[in-house]
Design a protein around this motif. Sequence first.
Motif, PDB file in Angstrom:
ATOM      1  N   THR A   1       0.833  -1.199   0.000  1.00 55.17           N
ATOM      2  CA  THR A   1       0.000   0.000   0.000  1.00 55.17           C
ATOM      3  C   THR A   1       0.870   1.252   0.000  1.00 55.17           C
ATOM      4  O   THR A   1       1.385   1.650   1.056  1.00 55.17           O
ATOM      5  CB  THR A   1      -0.912   0.009   1.256  1.00 55.17           C
ATOM      6  OG1 THR A   1      -1.530  -1.268   1.371  1.00 55.17           O
ATOM      7  CG2 THR A   1      -1.972   1.076   1.175  1.00 55.17           C
ATOM      8  N   SER A   2       1.032   1.879  -1.144  1.00 56.89           N
ATOM      9  CA  SER A   2       1.831   3.104  -1.216  1.00 56.89           C
ATOM     10  C   SER A   2       1.313   4.146  -0.233  1.00 56.89           C
ATOM     11  O   SER A   2       2.089   4.810   0.450  1.00 56.89           O
ATOM     12  CB  SER A   2       1.770   3.718  -2.614  1.00 56.89           C
ATOM     13  OG  SER A   2       2.401   2.900  -3.540  1.00 56.89           O
ATOM     14  N   ASN A   3      -0.012   4.290  -0.182  1.00 55.51           N
ATOM     15  CA  ASN A   3      -0.591   5.331   0.671  1.00 55.51           C
ATOM     16  C   ASN A   3      -0.175   5.178   2.128  1.00 55.51           C
ATOM     17  O   ASN A   3       0.044   6.162   2.826  1.00 55.51           O
ATOM     18  CB  ASN A   3      -2.123   5.294   0.599  1.00 55.51           C
ATOM     19  CG  ASN A   3      -2.617   5.870  -0.699  1.00 55.51           C
ATOM     20  OD1 ASN A   3      -1.856   6.490  -1.433  1.00 55.51           O
ATOM     21  ND2 ASN A   3      -3.887   5.680  -0.995  1.00 55.51           N
TER      22      ASN A   3
ATOM     23  N   GLY B   1       6.406   0.703 -10.530  1.00 54.92           N
ATOM     24  CA  GLY B   1       6.383  -0.752 -10.361  1.00 54.92           C
ATOM     25  C   GLY B   1       5.122  -1.348 -10.966  1.00 54.92           C
ATOM     26  O   GLY B   1       5.148  -2.385 -11.643  1.00 54.92           O
ATOM     27  N   THR B   2       4.020  -0.657 -10.752  1.00 55.06           N
ATOM     28  CA  THR B   2       2.738  -1.124 -11.297  1.00 55.06           C
ATOM     29  C   THR B   2       2.781  -1.099 -12.825  1.00 55.06           C
ATOM     30  O   THR B   2       2.340  -2.041 -13.490  1.00 55.06           O
ATOM     31  CB  THR B   2       1.597  -0.225 -10.775  1.00 55.06           C
ATOM     32  OG1 THR B   2       1.637  -0.252  -9.345  1.00 55.06           O
ATOM     33  CG2 THR B   2       0.247  -0.683 -11.261  1.00 55.06           C
ATOM     34  N   SER B   3       3.356  -0.045 -13.385  1.00 53.10           N
ATOM     35  CA  SER B   3       3.446   0.040 -14.848  1.00 53.10           C
ATOM     36  C   SER B   3       4.326  -1.070 -15.408  1.00 53.10           C
ATOM     37  O   SER B   3       4.083  -1.569 -16.509  1.00 53.10           O
ATOM     38  CB  SER B   3       4.048   1.373 -15.277  1.00 53.10           C
ATOM     39  OG  SER B   3       3.404   2.402 -14.628  1.00 53.10           O
TER      40      SER B   3
ATOM     41  N   LEU C   1       6.211  -6.541  -4.225  1.00 49.98           N
ATOM     42  CA  LEU C   1       7.473  -6.076  -4.810  1.00 49.98           C
ATOM     43  C   LEU C   1       7.297  -4.755  -5.546  1.00 49.98           C
ATOM     44  O   LEU C   1       8.097  -3.836  -5.418  1.00 49.98           O
ATOM     45  CB  LEU C   1       8.019  -7.134  -5.785  1.00 49.98           C
ATOM     46  CG  LEU C   1       8.558  -8.407  -5.153  1.00 49.98           C
ATOM     47  CD1 LEU C   1       8.792  -9.466  -6.221  1.00 49.98           C
ATOM     48  CD2 LEU C   1       9.853  -8.128  -4.410  1.00 49.98           C
ATOM     49  N   ARG C   2       6.206  -4.653  -6.335  1.00 51.04           N
ATOM     50  CA  ARG C   2       6.074  -3.435  -7.151  1.00 51.04           C
ATOM     51  C   ARG C   2       5.742  -2.217  -6.295  1.00 51.04           C
ATOM     52  O   ARG C   2       6.122  -1.103  -6.641  1.00 51.04           O
ATOM     53  CB  ARG C   2       5.065  -3.626  -8.271  1.00 51.04           C
ATOM     54  CG  ARG C   2       3.618  -3.746  -7.855  1.00 51.04           C
ATOM     55  CD  ARG C   2       2.713  -3.781  -9.074  1.00 51.04           C
ATOM     56  NE  ARG C   2       1.322  -3.954  -8.702  1.00 51.04           N
ATOM     57  CZ  ARG C   2       0.631  -5.075  -8.802  1.00 51.04           C
ATOM     58  NH1 ARG C   2       1.211  -6.151  -9.282  1.00 51.04           N
ATOM     59  NH2 ARG C   2      -0.633  -5.131  -8.453  1.00 51.04           N
ATOM     60  N   THR C   3       5.052  -2.445  -5.168  1.00 53.14           N
ATOM     61  CA  THR C   3       4.759  -1.307  -4.293  1.00 53.14           C
ATOM     62  C   THR C   3       6.069  -0.737  -3.725  1.00 53.14           C
ATOM     63  O   THR C   3       6.229   0.478  -3.621  1.00 53.14           O
ATOM     64  CB  THR C   3       3.809  -1.726  -3.150  1.00 53.14           C
ATOM     65  OG1 THR C   3       2.661  -2.348  -3.736  1.00 53.14           O
ATOM     66  CG2 THR C   3       3.353  -0.540  -2.336  1.00 53.14           C
TER      67      THR C   3
HETATM   68  N1  ASP Z   1      -0.308  -1.873  -4.490  1.00 52.02           N
HETATM   69  C1  ASP Z   1       0.152  -0.815  -5.331  1.00 52.02           C
HETATM   70  C2  ASP Z   1       0.492   0.402  -4.493  1.00 52.02           C
HETATM   71  O1  ASP Z   1      -0.113   0.625  -3.476  1.00 52.02           O
HETATM   72  C3  ASP Z   1      -0.826  -0.459  -6.412  1.00 52.02           C
HETATM   73  C4  ASP Z   1      -0.985  -1.636  -7.356  1.00 52.02           C
HETATM   74  O2  ASP Z   1      -0.080  -1.857  -8.162  1.00 52.02           O
HETATM   75  O3  ASP Z   1      -1.973  -2.359  -7.276  1.00 52.02           O
HETATM   76  O4  ASP Z   1       1.379   1.132  -4.843  1.00 52.02           O
END
Ligand code: ASP
Length: 425
Positions: free
Chosen positions: A281-283, A318-320, A395-397
Amino acid sequence: MVKNETPKKKKMSLTTKIFIGLIAGLIVGIIFNIAIPHSYVRDTVFVDGIFYVIGNGFIKFMKMLVVPLVFCSLVCGASSIGDTKSLGKVGGKTLIFYLCTTALAVSVAIGVSNIINPGKGLDMSSIKAADNVATQDATSITDTILNIIPDNPFNSLAGGIMLQVIFFALIVGILLAKMGERAELLSNIMNQCNDLMMEMTTLVMSFAPIGVFCMIAKTFANLGFDAFLPLIKYMASVVTALGVQLFFVYMLLLFVFTRLNPFKFLKKFFPVMAFAFSTSTSNATIPMNIDTLEEKIGVSRKISSFTIPLGATINMDGTSIMQGCAVVFAAQAYGINLGAKGYLTVIATATLASIGTAGVPSVGLVTLSMVFASVGLPIEAIALIMGIDRILDMLRTAVNITGDAVCTTVVAYQNKEFKKDVFNS
Ligand code: ASP
């Protein structure tokens, strides 16, 4: 953009359930493939009946979310970008940095995936798709660019023409910010619609375990062990591309713009990455990110208190990367040749999708269907990916929030809001 954080306990239990759905689907699918001979009950009742209906029903729910979710999320996201105008130079630089690193991230992902070829050898075209597989129109590049401007935005929304939806949403968001108090009611309504869509996403995602079970069971019942290797190769593509972005692209940018020691940066920043990894969760990492940047790296809060929340909302490298790899995977599995124009569309859509992806778990998967739709890929392939997505989400987060921190450090350094002695301590 919503700061709607799923409580940790509930999130963890959903993660576990999805894993159970994945493993159970895998076992059931393999048993169907090797131990149960073809019959009416096996094929019509189970594989093409129950598994197909529930699995594809879930996918249809995901599809249902895309247009309203992306539209609301982008309007709210863009209206927060509109505010950045007042921050002048910092806002402009941050935006350019965020957009460029995201476009670079998708390109890295497409490059790495085209070397690893995750979808080669997997013949998904044998699997019945929920909708007809759309094919790419043979339009010229100039028309492709012109087509971003909608003739009728309501038509674009109704037809799910994503680039047009994004374009229109961006204009609405920026103007809402510019109108300020005059459009306060509408701004609030948009924010509430955004909250509603996030709630709906959480609701739909709660059915993910059963959806994943059915899709995976159906896939493995049809393909058997043949589906294993591509999934492992897909994971390898995502992990490699994330590694390239983190250790090469970010560290190079950091060194080129600030001459700071990248290893020291990574060491000091590691706890924030670990936190992002464990929460997906980035937030949730915003406070820790700002704090670490100030206490350990030496970045002034004046910069980070604006760039970090903005980054957690609109900058998802990371998501991209996951989306770029998923596109190549699906295109190869369905034997669809995207060509240079298709890949350019993917880079543009995934970069914009990153603005519309909220920094909470799994939203990247929802916006992935929009990237697929932009080049006419069947979104059924998402079901395969979904089973292993929770690990990749973690990982991507971690990469998402490191991108925000690197950009913030560069911008702070250039605006003389950086304390080198803190970094060196
Ligand atoms: N989980 C990611 C984030 O919070 C968002 C996603 O890629 O689903 O940055």
